[in-house]
Write an enzyme that holds these catalytic residues in place. Structure first.
Site, PDB file in Angstrom:
ATOM      1  N   TYR A   1       0.834  -1.214   0.000  1.00 23.72           N
ATOM      2  CA  TYR A   1       0.000   0.000   0.000  1.00 23.72           C
ATOM      3  C   TYR A   1       0.862   1.254   0.000  1.00 23.72           C
ATOM      4  CZ  TYR A   1      -4.105  -2.808   0.284  1.00 23.72           C
ATOM      5  OH  TYR A   1      -5.083  -3.709  -0.033  1.00 23.72           O
TER       6      TYR A   1
ATOM      7  N   HIS B   1       0.883 -11.882 -10.163  1.00 19.70           N
ATOM      8  CA  HIS B   1      -0.003 -10.913  -9.518  1.00 19.70           C
ATOM      9  C   HIS B   1       0.712  -9.612  -9.188  1.00 19.70           C
ATOM     10  CE1 HIS B   1      -2.591  -9.015  -6.567  1.00 19.70           C
ATOM     11  NE2 HIS B   1      -1.619  -9.105  -5.688  1.00 19.70           N
ATOM     12  N   PHE B   2       1.851  -9.712  -8.510  1.00 17.43           N
ATOM     13  CA  PHE B   2       2.414  -8.440  -8.044  1.00 17.43           C
ATOM     14  C   PHE B   2       3.144  -7.667  -9.146  1.00 17.43           C
ATOM     15  CE2 PHE B   2       5.830 -11.202  -5.956  1.00 17.43           C
ATOM     16  CZ  PHE B   2       6.885 -10.769  -6.731  1.00 17.43           C
ATOM     17  N   HIS B   3       3.351  -8.315 -10.291  1.00 20.09           N
ATOM     18  CA  HIS B   3       3.820  -7.502 -11.418  1.00 20.09           C
ATOM     19  C   HIS B   3       2.676  -6.661 -11.989  1.00 20.09           C
ATOM     20  CE1 HIS B   3       7.613  -9.665 -11.157  1.00 20.09           C
ATOM     21  NE2 HIS B   3       8.127  -8.744 -11.956  1.00 20.09           N
TER      22      HIS B   3
END
Lengths: 562, 167
Positions: free
Chosen positions: A241, A388-390
């Protein structure tokens, strides 16, 4: 072609402030460039093409196989930790000064913080480049890195805290001088982010200072790997975040201006950010769903809290899209979805952020799957996760930072953006590569491919993975081309001789809102209730289990090098 | 949240956005309910706190001194003990019958490892000092690889074993 050229700046940063912001961006982009070098190497390795031996002259210690993990560590540390933190503190500096229309309260404090971060980066770089800290960016004990690596990380984090203190004091003084004015939304947004970061990083501070350093220095014989994981993930999820909220701030309060419109709702934008402060931290166990040392009940509670943070995310989706639609219709856009074409797609800064937003929708959907308690059993530590985090840190965040850079570098240097059309192209190239890469990673992850593994060497890879791994290689390489184009454009922009024509000035885009910020309820401009609620929720969601794990501590694991 | 004294405390929300907010809450509640049903009524569960152990002495005594398959009820119920080490599993193959309820107990004697049995819901961390446990049933005969999904050192990519499921 940049959105906002004007001859009369509302408030101009001093030369020294601009330079200070510029230093942040310089280190950020340098870290991105070096870290990204390993991206396509990993992607190609997955498809069985190992280029690591070809570049081993870059490493101080030469070792073919080892280079994959060393490269992966450099990729994660430089791109996920350094590029983000340096860019965010630089962007926050600019937003605070421009948003409050006054200089930093104690400029020297921020400068100390920044150079401490640089010192940390250099300190950590020594063992990283020397293959003495190839522990990946999560550095899970009992795998042990050189002590300098941990000291470097501490300096980076503490440096960012000190920069944060500089922002808090600046805002606090502004509020004293302007007791009846609502804090400008954009300043509130970036300062909330720094405060959230301050609270969240207490986890990793406890891990490094309390557990890792005494063990790495040999003062104690062992470490508790489970407790280390719990401390790490206290910081690990809010970390995402911390990356994301500055991009959100730009989408809410800058992008509408760049697109020729206004912020749809100032009030709900504020509400969303307060909710991010409240809900970003007490959900770290959703990274530990499959940990043996955490009771399932706590995992379940954190899963529910993660759905809770989905609410401000969905609120953001609505407000940002509504703001863009308002802008597009003002520009003559028509139709249910036809208005999308009326957005200024010829502006590299806008295009980068729009594409970032589109990729983030997929990232968000995948994130819900990750957070879904037992669904995570099929995803945990598979290639789905980096897929996902790319879409989040490497798309929503990184592409947005590309977009921000396309106005910010001209703003702080007083030089025109080099090759604006290439700037548009860079984002499209990166976007196309990311679609191929992330889709392939998600798919092969669902088929069972592990993350963090040079699959080109793995003996258990079934034939059905091969096509997807090939797409990983293709997508990853295309992304790198787009990224290098971005780096080239900002580097040439910053270091060219050409300056903006006399009297021309590129302003910071700050959108007005459709509703009057003064109409925002007072409770959306008060820190105390939100801070208290945040701390109380963390104590409720983490306290009992954390105390349990601390009281049950067992320092039985000696260190291992890779 | 307390509302401080001021006239300007009424919040203006556009009707469309209000509807969106309601829909967002409904969707998130549906997700939460689905997960709850799957977890607590259908029994698809994640690992929970099992047992603390000493990674340095765990293999001095049973059951970890001789990891492998334990037949609890022939053809129906089996326990499997597996030790993760750099860079292999001990044992590297286990054999169980089709349709039996098989509970895996896994730990590590060195660094953190992963343990994922392909095509099943058995997927967890192997953390030194802890025992991970999950139960599954193999409904088809065949070979199911268990692979290390956490970076554990130079030989990580080669770390795997196999469950042989027999008729």
């Amino acid at each position: 072609m940049l959105t906002d050229t004007t001859t009369t700046p509302v408030y101009e940063l001093t030369k020294s402030d601009k330079k200070f912001v510029g230093w942040h961006i310089l280190f950020a982009v340098a870290a991105l460039t070096v870290g990204a070098l390993f991206g396509p190497l990993q992607a190609l390795q997955a498809a069985g093409i190992d280029l690591y031996p070809k570049i081993d002259f870059l490493f101080i210690e030469i070792n073919g196989v080892n280079s994959y993990y060393q490269g992966l560590t450099l990729h994660g540390v430089l791109n996920a930790l350094i590029w983000t933190t340096f860019f965010i503190t630089g962007f926050t500096t600019l937003v605070v000064i421009r948003g409050l229309k006054r200089g930093l309260a104690i400029p020297i404090l921020n400068r100390i913080g920044f150079w401490m971060m640089v010192a940390g980066l250099v300190t950590a770089a020594i063992p990283l480049l020397g293959n003495k800290a190839s522990v990946l960016y999560t550095f899970y004990p009992p795998m042990q890195a050189d002590t300098l690596f941990y000291i470097g990380l501490v300096l980076v984090v503490v440096g960012s805290w000190i920069e944060g203190y500089g922002f808090y004091i600046t805002l606090w003084r502004w509020r004293k001088d302007n007791p009846d004015t609502r804090t400008p939304f954009i300043v509130l947004a970036v300062v909330i982010n720094m405060v959230m970061w301050q609270i969240a990083t207490l986890g990793v501070a406890a891990e490094i200072l309390g557990l890792i350093l005494p063990w790495a220095l040999g003062w104690v014989d062992g470490i508790d790997p489970q407790l280390s994981r719990t401390f790490f993930w206290f910081t690990g999820h809010p970390l995402v975040y911390f990356w994301l909220l500055p991009a959100y701030a730009s989408w809410y309060a800058m992008l509408p201006k760049q697109a020729g419109g206004k912020l749809f709702s100032d009030t709900l934008a504020r509400l969303a950010f307060w909710l991010f402060l409240l809900l970003s931290i007490p959900l770290g166990f959703h990274h530990q769903f499959v940990d043996p040392g955490v009771p399932a009940g706590w995992k379940f509670i954190h899963s529910l809290l993660t759905f809770g943070v989905g609410f401000p995310s969905l609120l953001t989706l609505f407000t940002v899209v509504a703001s863009l639609e308002y802008a597009a219709r003002k520009r003559g856009g028509k139709g249910l979805f036809g208005w999308i074409r009326a957005l200024p797609w010829g502006d590299g800064s806008v295009t980068a952020q729009l594409l970032a937003g589109i990729l983030f929708i997929f990232g968000g959907i995948g994130g819900v799957a990750n957070a879904s308690y037992n669904v995570n059993l099929v995803l945990h530590n598979t290639a789905w996760v980096p897929g996902h985090f790319h879409l989040t840190v490497a798309s929503a965040v990184t592409l947005s930072f590309f977009g921000i850079s396309y106005w910010m570098v001209p703003h702080i240097t007083g030089k025109p953006l080099w090759k604006p059309k290439w700037a548009v192209a860079s984002s499209w190239i990166y976007f196309s590569g990311m679609l191929i890469f992330s889709n392939a990673m998600h798919t092969v992850g669902l088929l069972g491919a592990p993350r963090r593994t040079p699959l080109g060497l793995a003996p258990y890879v079934p034939a059905e993975w091969n096509g997807h791994l090939f797409r990983v290689a293709v997508g990853g390489s295309i992304m790198w081309i787009g990224l290098m184009l971005f780096v080239t454009i900002v580097a040439v922009t910053a270091f060219q001789r050409k300056r903006l024509p006399e009297g021309e000035y590129i302003d910071v885009p700050v959108a007005e809102s459709l509703d009057d910020p003064q109409q925002a309820p007072v409770w959306l401009d008060r820190w105390k209730p939100w801070l208290i609620a945040t701390v109380v929720l963390i104590i409720l969601a983490y306290g009992p289990q954390l105390i349990d794990q601390i009281l049950g501590i067992e320092l039985t694991s000696p260190g291992f090098t890779n | 949240m307390s509302t401080p004294s001021s006239e300007k405390t009424k919040m203006h929300i556009d009707p469309t956005e209000r509807a969106w907010m309601r829909a967002a809450i409904v969707v998130l509640v549906i997700f939460a309910v689905s997960v709850t049903i799957a977890g607590f009524m259908l029994g698809i569960q994640v690992p929970t706190e099992e047992q603390r152990v000493n990674p340095q002495t765990i293999q001095d005594a049973p059951p970890w001194s001789e990891p492998g398959v334990r037949e609890i009820v022939p053809g129906e119920k089996y326990d499997v003990y597996i030790v993760s080490k750099r860079f292999f599993y001990e044992p590297s193959t286990v054999e169980v019958p089709v349709g039996a309820e098989v509970t895996f107990y896994v730990t590590s004697t060195d660094v953190q490892h992963g343990f994922k049995i392909q095509d099943t819901n058995v997927n967890f961390m192997a953390v030194p000092g802890e025992v991970s446990k999950l139960t599954t049933t193999f409904n088809e005969a065949g070979t199911y690889d268990y692979i290390c999904t956490e970076y554990c050192g130079l030989g990580h990519a080669a770390m795997f074993g196999s469950v042989l499921v027999t008729q």
